[in-house]
Design an enzyme around this catalytic site. Structure first.
Site, PDB file in Angstrom:
ATOM      1  N   THR A 186       0.825  -1.215   0.000  1.00  0.00           N
ATOM      2  CA  THR A 186       0.000   0.000   0.000  1.00  0.00           C
ATOM      3  C   THR A 186       0.849   1.250   0.000  1.00  0.00           C
ATOM      4  O   THR A 186       0.456   2.284  -0.527  1.00  0.00           O
ATOM      5  CB  THR A 186      -0.938  -0.031   1.219  1.00  0.00           C
ATOM      6  OG1 THR A 186      -1.810  -1.148   1.065  1.00  0.00           O
ATOM      7  CG2 THR A 186      -1.745   1.234   1.361  1.00  0.00           C
ATOM      8  N   TYR A 231      -8.235   1.590  -3.545  1.00  0.00           N
ATOM      9  CA  TYR A 231      -6.905   1.786  -4.175  1.00  0.00           C
ATOM     10  C   TYR A 231      -6.377   0.420  -4.583  1.00  0.00           C
ATOM     11  O   TYR A 231      -6.911  -0.625  -4.204  1.00  0.00           O
ATOM     12  CB  TYR A 231      -5.934   2.446  -3.169  1.00  0.00           C
ATOM     13  CG  TYR A 231      -5.499   1.505  -2.068  1.00  0.00           C
ATOM     14  CD1 TYR A 231      -6.274   1.357  -0.914  1.00  0.00           C
ATOM     15  CD2 TYR A 231      -4.343   0.738  -2.176  1.00  0.00           C
ATOM     16  CE1 TYR A 231      -5.908   0.487   0.097  1.00  0.00           C
ATOM     17  CE2 TYR A 231      -3.957  -0.142  -1.162  1.00  0.00           C
ATOM     18  CZ  TYR A 231      -4.744  -0.259  -0.039  1.00  0.00           C
ATOM     19  OH  TYR A 231      -4.382  -1.134   0.969  1.00  0.00           O
ATOM     20  N   SER A 275       1.103  -7.292  -0.762  1.00  0.00           N
ATOM     21  CA  SER A 275       1.821  -8.394  -0.091  1.00  0.00           C
ATOM     22  C   SER A 275       0.920  -9.598   0.196  1.00  0.00           C
ATOM     23  O   SER A 275       1.398 -10.634   0.644  1.00  0.00           O
ATOM     24  CB  SER A 275       2.488  -7.903   1.189  1.00  0.00           C
ATOM     25  OG  SER A 275       1.545  -7.723   2.210  1.00  0.00           O
ATOM     26  N   GLN A 276      -0.377  -9.487  -0.098  1.00  0.00           N
ATOM     27  CA  GLN A 276      -1.218 -10.691  -0.082  1.00  0.00           C
ATOM     28  C   GLN A 276      -0.742 -11.650  -1.174  1.00  0.00           C
ATOM     29  O   GLN A 276      -1.031 -12.840  -1.124  1.00  0.00           O
ATOM     30  CB  GLN A 276      -2.704 -10.352  -0.267  1.00  0.00           C
ATOM     31  CG  GLN A 276      -3.064  -9.564  -1.518  1.00  0.00           C
ATOM     32  CD  GLN A 276      -3.032  -8.064  -1.351  1.00  0.00           C
ATOM     33  OE1 GLN A 276      -2.129  -7.534  -0.696  1.00  0.00           O
ATOM     34  NE2 GLN A 276      -4.004  -7.363  -1.939  1.00  0.00           N
ATOM     35  N   THR A 294       1.583  -4.549   4.234  1.00  0.00           N
ATOM     36  CA  THR A 294       1.456  -4.897   5.660  1.00  0.00           C
ATOM     37  C   THR A 294       0.833  -6.274   5.864  1.00  0.00           C
ATOM     38  O   THR A 294       0.988  -6.869   6.914  1.00  0.00           O
ATOM     39  CB  THR A 294       0.578  -3.856   6.378  1.00  0.00           C
ATOM     40  OG1 THR A 294      -0.703  -3.809   5.731  1.00  0.00           O
ATOM     41  CG2 THR A 294       1.234  -2.493   6.356  1.00  0.00           C
ATOM     42  N   ASP A 295       0.110  -6.808   4.860  1.00  0.00           N
ATOM     43  CA  ASP A 295      -0.592  -8.081   5.080  1.00  0.00           C
ATOM     44  C   ASP A 295       0.354  -9.217   5.451  1.00  0.00           C
ATOM     45  O   ASP A 295       0.019 -10.051   6.284  1.00  0.00           O
ATOM     46  CB  ASP A 295      -1.389  -8.487   3.821  1.00  0.00           C
ATOM     47  CG  ASP A 295      -2.566  -7.558   3.564  1.00  0.00           C
ATOM     48  OD1 ASP A 295      -3.226  -7.713   2.520  1.00  0.00           O
ATOM     49  OD2 ASP A 295      -2.795  -6.658   4.404  1.00  0.00           O
ATOM     50  N   LYS A 299       0.432  -7.903  12.670  1.00  0.00           N
ATOM     51  CA  LYS A 299      -0.581  -6.931  12.231  1.00  0.00           C
ATOM     52  C   LYS A 299      -1.850  -7.203  13.019  1.00  0.00           C
ATOM     53  O   LYS A 299      -2.406  -8.305  12.950  1.00  0.00           O
ATOM     54  CB  LYS A 299      -0.822  -7.045  10.727  1.00  0.00           C
ATOM     55  CG  LYS A 299      -1.790  -5.980  10.185  1.00  0.00           C
ATOM     56  CD  LYS A 299      -1.897  -6.048   8.667  1.00  0.00           C
ATOM     57  CE  LYS A 299      -2.871  -4.992   8.131  1.00  0.00           C
ATOM     58  NZ  LYS A 299      -2.991  -5.031   6.657  1.00  0.00           N
ATOM     59  N   GLU A 354      -2.478 -30.052  28.184  1.00  0.00           N
ATOM     60  CA  GLU A 354      -3.723 -30.813  27.955  1.00  0.00           C
ATOM     61  C   GLU A 354      -3.533 -31.829  26.835  1.00  0.00           C
ATOM     62  O   GLU A 354      -4.331 -32.739  26.648  1.00  0.00           O
ATOM     63  CB  GLU A 354      -4.854 -29.857  27.547  1.00  0.00           C
ATOM     64  CG  GLU A 354      -5.383 -29.007  28.678  1.00  0.00           C
ATOM     65  CD  GLU A 354      -6.597 -28.225  28.222  1.00  0.00           C
ATOM     66  OE1 GLU A 354      -6.437 -27.018  27.948  1.00  0.00           O
ATOM     67  OE2 GLU A 354      -7.673 -28.833  28.090  1.00  0.00           O
TER      68      GLU A 354
HETATM   69  N1  LIG Z   1      -1.479  -1.813   3.991  1.00  0.00           N
HETATM   70  C1  LIG Z   1      -1.079  -2.731   3.080  1.00  0.00           C
HETATM   71  O1  LIG Z   1       0.046  -2.733   2.641  1.00  0.00           O
HETATM   72  C2  LIG Z   1      -2.137  -3.753   2.650  1.00  0.00           C
HETATM   73  C3  LIG Z   1      -1.865  -4.415   1.325  1.00  0.00           C
HETATM   74  N2  LIG Z   1      -2.924  -5.405   1.044  1.00  0.00           N
HETATM   75  C4  LIG Z   1      -0.523  -5.155   1.270  1.00  0.00           C
HETATM   76  O2  LIG Z   1      -0.289  -5.985   2.098  1.00  0.00           O
HETATM   77  O3  LIG Z   1       0.230  -4.943   0.338  1.00  0.00           O
END
Ligand SMILES: NC(=O)C[C@H](N)C(=O)O
Length: 349
Positions: free
Chosen positions: A33, A46, A79-80, A112-113, A185, A306
């Site tokens: 992002t 976006y 990054s997904q 961030t993913d 995250k 357990e």
């Molecule tokens: N905030 C982000 O970067 C989310 C985005 N889907 C990524 O992981 O590239």
């Protein structure tokens, strides 16, 4: 006149010697992002991974006073869509940069993913105890009050500081510093997207200054056996999340597909229900490593509580959540398939 000239020359010389040479910081861009582009600044829609690294650097005023900056585009994906191939490419380039003394510090811009996974992977595989700082953003570069430029400025500030050569990759976000091992995250959309549920941040970057309060304990970088130089793939490890009345379909399907390891996101202290305990035991009998993590975001999974790990043949992931445990198990399986040795890795890295 001659004395004046000599005086002027010596002042220039002394100033020149003391003029701080800026550290060389290499920014490796992977997308995310932070490189995202929206149709308008005021709407949330976006696409991640659109802008090139030169645009990201240009959007950070004053960064050239912190360090001598250069940028490279490793990939440009949300990054997904991060892959083991990109991880291996990143690892190779970082080791090469430090081997050839091309930079004093490295910053990675990343979505961030899966940033928490890439950070831990590189913490375990980069062979140098030198600064590798990862960051990103929650708002696209084109948004009102985009957070990417400030996160990038802070990441470069940390990489340029003498304090960043900690063990492993450090993650900088929203003025906090986390270890790559512990960062998670924990917000889907807000700017304070990362926390470290078990240990908290180890420091802060504020007003161009780095303040560190703790030193990571777990071994990283060249202090791990996970040298993946020359590897082009990694052993496949799957994650199976459990829930009330979960069938054993997922474990059995992964076993049939030929994975080398399975991490379970178990209930509470990593517990498996009866059908999945039986499926796990049968997977272990077929030579598949099964590591018990938990879907609970904090705490750790303990041996012989357990669950009778001795009877099932399972190991525990200590305080690593499933997506982090998968990385250590993948790398562990490049060294051994012995469950005792794999268990030791989870208490050491
Ligand atoms: N905030 C982000 O970067 C989310 C985005 N889907 C990524 O992981 O590239």
């Amino acid at each position: 006149m001659k004395n004046l000239f000599t005086l002027l020359l010596s002042v220039l010389l002394v100033t020149g010697i003391y003029a701080q040479k800026l550290p060389r910081i290499k920014i490796l861009a992977t997308g995310g992002t932070i490189a995202g582009q929206g149709a308008s600044a005021d709407r949330s829609a976006y696409t991640a991974g659109q802008l090139p690294i030169k645009d990201l650097i240009a959007a950070v005023p004053g960064i050239d006073k912190v360090a001598e900056i250069s940028g490279e585009q490793i990939s440009n994906v949300g990054s997904q869509d991060m892959t083991v191939d990109i991880w291996i490419k990143l690892n190779k380039r970082i080791n090469e940069i430090y081997k050839n003394n091309e930079a004093d510090g490295i910053v990675i811009t990343h979505g961030t993913d899966t940033q928490e996974e890439t950070a831990y992977f590189l913490s375990l595989t980069v062979r140098y105890d030198k600064p590798v700082i990862i960051t990103g953003s929650m708002r696209p570069a084109t948004a009102i009050s985009a957070d990417g430029p400030k996160n990038l400025y802070d990441a470069v500030t940390l990489a340029a500081s003498k304090q960043a050569a900690h063990s492993g990759v450090l993650l900088v976000f929203n003025e906090y510093i986390f270890t790559g091992r512990s960062a998670v995250k924990t917000s889907t959309t807000h700017l304070n997207a990362f926390t470290a549920p078990n240990n908290g941040p180890i420091g802060q970057v504020y007003d161009g200054k780095v303040i560190l309060y703790e030193t990571p304990v777990r071994k990283a970088n060249k202090n791990t056996p996970f040298d993946i130089t020359g590897l082009t793939t990694l052993p496949e490890v799957a994650i199976v999340e459990l829930y009330a009345d979960a069938p054993a379909t997922a474990i059995n399907a992964y076993v049939a597909s030929g994975v080398k390891g399975i991490v379970t996101g178990g209930l509470g202290n990593g517990n498996l229900n009866k059908v999945n305990s039986d499926a796990a035991a049968s997977a272990v009998k077929k030579g598949i490593a099964v590591a018990r993590a938990s879907r609970v975001p904090s705490g750790r999974v303990t041996l012989f509580d357990e669950t009778d790990d001795q009877k099932l043949g399972t190991i525990v992931t200590d305080d690593l959540i499933p997506q982090k445990a998968r990385i250590l198990l993948m790398l562990g399986l490049t060294q051994t398939s012995d469950s005792k040795k794999l268990q030791e890795y989870f208490f050491e890295y």
